[in-house]
Design a protein around this motif. Structure first.
Motif, PDB file in Angstrom:
ATOM      1  N   GLU A   1       1.002  -1.626  -0.148  1.00 18.54           N
ATOM      2  CA  GLU A   1       0.289  -0.321  -0.419  1.00 18.54           C
ATOM      3  C   GLU A   1       0.657   1.183  -0.364  1.00 18.54           C
ATOM      4  N   LEU A   2       2.203   0.894   0.548  1.00 18.05           N
ATOM      5  CA  LEU A   2       2.894   2.734   0.761  1.00 18.05           C
ATOM      6  C   LEU A   2       3.665   2.730  -0.283  1.00 18.05           C
ATOM      7  N   ILE A   3       3.841   1.134  -0.675  1.00 19.26           N
ATOM      8  CA  ILE A   3       4.627   1.339  -2.702  1.00 19.26           C
ATOM      9  C   ILE A   3       3.962   1.876  -2.767  1.00 19.26           C
ATOM     10  N   ASN A   4       2.387   1.606  -3.425  1.00 19.96           N
ATOM     11  CA  ASN A   4       1.652   2.566  -4.297  1.00 19.96           C
ATOM     12  C   ASN A   4       1.560   3.539  -4.570  1.00 19.96           C
ATOM     13  N   ARG A   5       1.196   4.265  -3.316  1.00 18.68           N
ATOM     14  CA  ARG A   5       1.213   5.806  -2.530  1.00 18.68           C
ATOM     15  C   ARG A   5       2.837   6.132  -3.029  1.00 18.68           C
ATOM     16  N   PHE A   6       4.007   5.795  -3.024  1.00 17.40           N
ATOM     17  CA  PHE A   6       4.964   7.203  -3.550  1.00 17.40           C
ATOM     18  C   PHE A   6       5.928   6.121  -4.380  1.00 17.40           C
ATOM     19  N   MET A   7       5.123   5.224  -5.540  1.00 17.34           N
ATOM     20  CA  MET A   7       5.393   5.029  -6.506  1.00 17.34           C
ATOM     21  C   MET A   7       6.298   5.716  -7.440  1.00 17.34           C
ATOM     22  N   GLY A   8       5.066   6.808  -7.320  1.00 17.06           N
ATOM     23  CA  GLY A   8       6.345   7.870  -8.345  1.00 17.06           C
ATOM     24  C   GLY A   8       7.804   8.442  -7.719  1.00 17.06           C
ATOM     25  N   ALA A   9       7.606   8.567  -6.747  1.00 17.64           N
ATOM     26  CA  ALA A   9       8.959   8.813  -5.832  1.00 17.64           C
ATOM     27  C   ALA A   9       9.670   7.407  -6.456  1.00 17.64           C
ATOM     28  N   ILE A  10       9.446   6.351  -6.174  1.00 21.11           N
ATOM     29  CA  ILE A  10      10.387   5.023  -6.416  1.00 21.11           C
ATOM     30  C   ILE A  10      11.170   5.823  -7.901  1.00 21.11           C
ATOM     31  N   VAL A  11       9.421   5.623  -9.327  1.00 18.45           N
ATOM     32  CA  VAL A  11      10.159   5.421 -10.319  1.00 18.45           C
ATOM     33  C   VAL A  11      11.136   6.355 -10.695  1.00 18.45           C
ATOM     34  N   SER A  12      11.389   7.590 -10.032  1.00 22.55           N
ATOM     35  CA  SER A  12      12.018   8.840 -10.327  1.00 22.55           C
ATOM     36  C   SER A  12      13.364   9.206 -10.012  1.00 22.55           C
ATOM     37  N   GLY A  13      13.188   7.750  -8.408  1.00 15.60           N
ATOM     38  CA  GLY A  13      14.386   8.545  -7.832  1.00 15.60           C
ATOM     39  C   GLY A  13      14.384   9.865  -6.931  1.00 15.60           C
ATOM     40  N   ASP A  14      13.456  10.003  -6.735  1.00 12.42           N
ATOM     41  CA  ASP A  14      13.113  11.496  -5.898  1.00 12.42           C
ATOM     42  C   ASP A  14      13.466  11.211  -4.592  1.00 12.42           C
ATOM     43  N   MET A  15      13.989  11.564  -4.360  1.00 12.48           N
ATOM     44  CA  MET A  15      15.247  11.414  -2.698  1.00 12.48           C
ATOM     45  C   MET A  15      13.955  11.788  -2.017  1.00 12.48           C
ATOM     46  N   GLU A  16      13.522  13.251  -1.918  1.00  9.43           N
ATOM     47  CA  GLU A  16      12.619  14.016  -0.502  1.00  9.43           C
ATOM     48  C   GLU A  16      11.779  12.850  -0.408  1.00  9.43           C
ATOM     49  N   MET A  17      10.863  12.582  -1.878  1.00  8.17           N
ATOM     50  CA  MET A  17       9.515  11.504  -1.249  1.00  8.17           C
ATOM     51  C   MET A  17       9.894  10.563  -0.577  1.00  8.17           C
ATOM     52  N   LEU A  18      10.568  10.031  -0.861  1.00 10.49           N
ATOM     53  CA  LEU A  18      12.163   8.360  -0.353  1.00 10.49           C
ATOM     54  C   LEU A  18      11.929   8.611   0.672  1.00 10.49           C
ATOM     55  N   ARG A  19      12.151  10.073   1.542  1.00 14.83           N
ATOM     56  CA  ARG A  19      12.476  10.307   2.647  1.00 14.83           C
ATOM     57  C   ARG A  19      11.291   9.954   3.508  1.00 14.83           C
ATOM     58  N   GLN A  20      10.092  10.542   3.115  1.00 13.75           N
ATOM     59  CA  GLN A  20       8.886  10.845   3.659  1.00 13.75           C
ATOM     60  C   GLN A  20       9.056   9.461   3.942  1.00 13.75           C
ATOM     61  N   MET A  21       8.331   8.558   2.581  1.00 10.80           N
ATOM     62  CA  MET A  21       7.931   7.359   2.598  1.00 10.80           C
ATOM     63  C   MET A  21       8.928   6.562   3.716  1.00 10.80           C
ATOM     64  N   LYS A  22       9.740   7.086   4.075  1.00  9.80           N
ATOM     65  CA  LYS A  22      10.747   6.112   5.055  1.00  9.80           C
ATOM     66  C   LYS A  22      10.132   6.674   6.720  1.00  9.80           C
ATOM     67  N   ASN A  23       9.686   7.931   6.746  1.00 14.09           N
ATOM     68  CA  ASN A  23       9.383   8.448   8.115  1.00 14.09           C
ATOM     69  C   ASN A  23       7.922   8.414   8.191  1.00 14.09           C
ATOM     70  N   GLU A  24       7.142   7.183   7.389  1.00 10.00           N
ATOM     71  CA  GLU A  24       5.586   6.820   7.491  1.00 10.00           C
ATOM     72  C   GLU A  24       5.942   5.494   8.466  1.00 10.00           C
ATOM     73  N   GLY A  25       6.955   5.334   8.792  1.00 13.69           N
ATOM     74  CA  GLY A  25       6.958   4.043   9.332  1.00 13.69           C
ATOM     75  C   GLY A  25       7.108   2.440   8.958  1.00 13.69           C
ATOM     76  N   PHE A  26       7.535   2.177   8.219  1.00 12.82           N
ATOM     77  CA  PHE A  26       8.037   0.764   7.856  1.00 12.82           C
ATOM     78  C   PHE A  26      10.022   0.646   8.127  1.00 12.82           C
TER      79      PHE A  26
END
Length: 212
Positions: A187-212
C-alpha cells in the motif's frame, strides 16, 4: 491502485512469458522475493535457466524482491565446477569402476550461495557464475559474464564483467540502502511509486518516515 497479485505465476493476462518467479519454483534451493520476474522467450520456466543446481551440494540461489531478469539469463551453480587439484576430468560420472574416485564435497571447489539483492536489473543473456553476490539496485548489462561480487547500485558489463559506473553518489547509495523501499507494505509502495520510479529522494525520505 492495487497492483498485480504477487501470487499469480503469470501476472499479465494473455502473456505466458513474463512470470513472477516465486510462483513457478519447484526446487527448495531457489528462494525468490515477491514481484521479481523472469521474461521468458518461449514460455520456459526460470528454473530451466538455473544450471548444475544439485540439491546434495546444499548451495542456494537467493534473489530479492522487485528484480527484473531478461530472457536467456543463466545462473551457473556450483555443481558445474570440477575438481581442480589434479585432472579436471569427472571419471566418476561414467561408472564401471571409476565411481571409486568420486570426490567428496570438501574436494570440490564449491563457491557457496549465489545471492541477488533487491531491485536488480539483469540484461538479456547475462551469465551469473557460482557464489556471486549482487547488491541491491545493481544493473547487469546484456551478455555480461559476472564472475565476482557486484556492489549495490553499480552498473557492470562485459566478459568478464567490470564496473562501468555507479548509479548515484555514495551518500545517496547509502541512503537508499537504509530506506529499503522494497520492504515497505505494498500500500505504501503504491502511494509512493512516483518517487520510487523517479528516484525522488525527498519523497523517499518521507516514505521512510511514514513508519516501515
Amino acid at each position: 491502485m492495487t497492483g498485480p497479485n504477487p501470487r499469480e505465476a503469470y501476472p499479465i493476462p494473455g502473456n505466458k512469458n513474463v512470470q513472477f518467479i516465486n510462483n513457478t519454483i519447484t526446487k527448495p534451493g531457489i528462494i525468490i522475493g515477491d514481484y521479481s520476474y523472469y521474461d521468458a522467450l518461449n514460455g520456459e520456466s526460470f528454473e530451466e535457466q538455473v544450471l548444475y543446481h544439485y540439491e546434495m551440494l546444499g548451495t542456494k540461489l537467493i534473489i530479492g524482491k522487485f528484480c527484473s531478469i531478461a530472457p536467456e539469463t543463466r545462473f551457473i551453480m556450483s555443481g558445474g565446477n570440477h575438481r581442480m587439484d589434479g585432472s579436471t576430468y569427472p571419471f566418476n560420472l561414467f561408472g564401471n569402476g571409476w565411481e571409486a574416485h568420486t570426490p567428496t564435497l570438501e574436494q570440490l571447489p564449491l563457491k557457496g550461495d549465489t545471492v541477488v539483492g533487491n531491485d536488480v536489473w539483469i540484461g538479456r543473456r547475462a551469465t551469473i557464475m557460482p557464489g556471486v553476490r549482487i547488491g541491491d539496485g545493481a544493473i547487469i548489462g546484456a551478455e555480461a559474464v559476472v564472475v565476482k561480487d557486484v556492489p549495490p547500485y553499480t552498473i557492470i558489463g562485459g566478459n568478464p564483467a567490470k564496473e562501468i559506473r555507479k548509479r548515484y553518489d555514495p551518500n545517496i547509495i547509502q541512503e537508499l540502502l537504509e530506506i529499503r523501499w522494497w520492504d515497505a507494505d505494498i500500500e505504501l509502495i503504491n502511494r509512493f511509486m512516483g518517487a520510487i520510479v523517479s528516484g525522488d529522494m525527498e519523497m523517499l525520505r518521507q516514505m521512510k518516515n511514514e513508519g516501515f
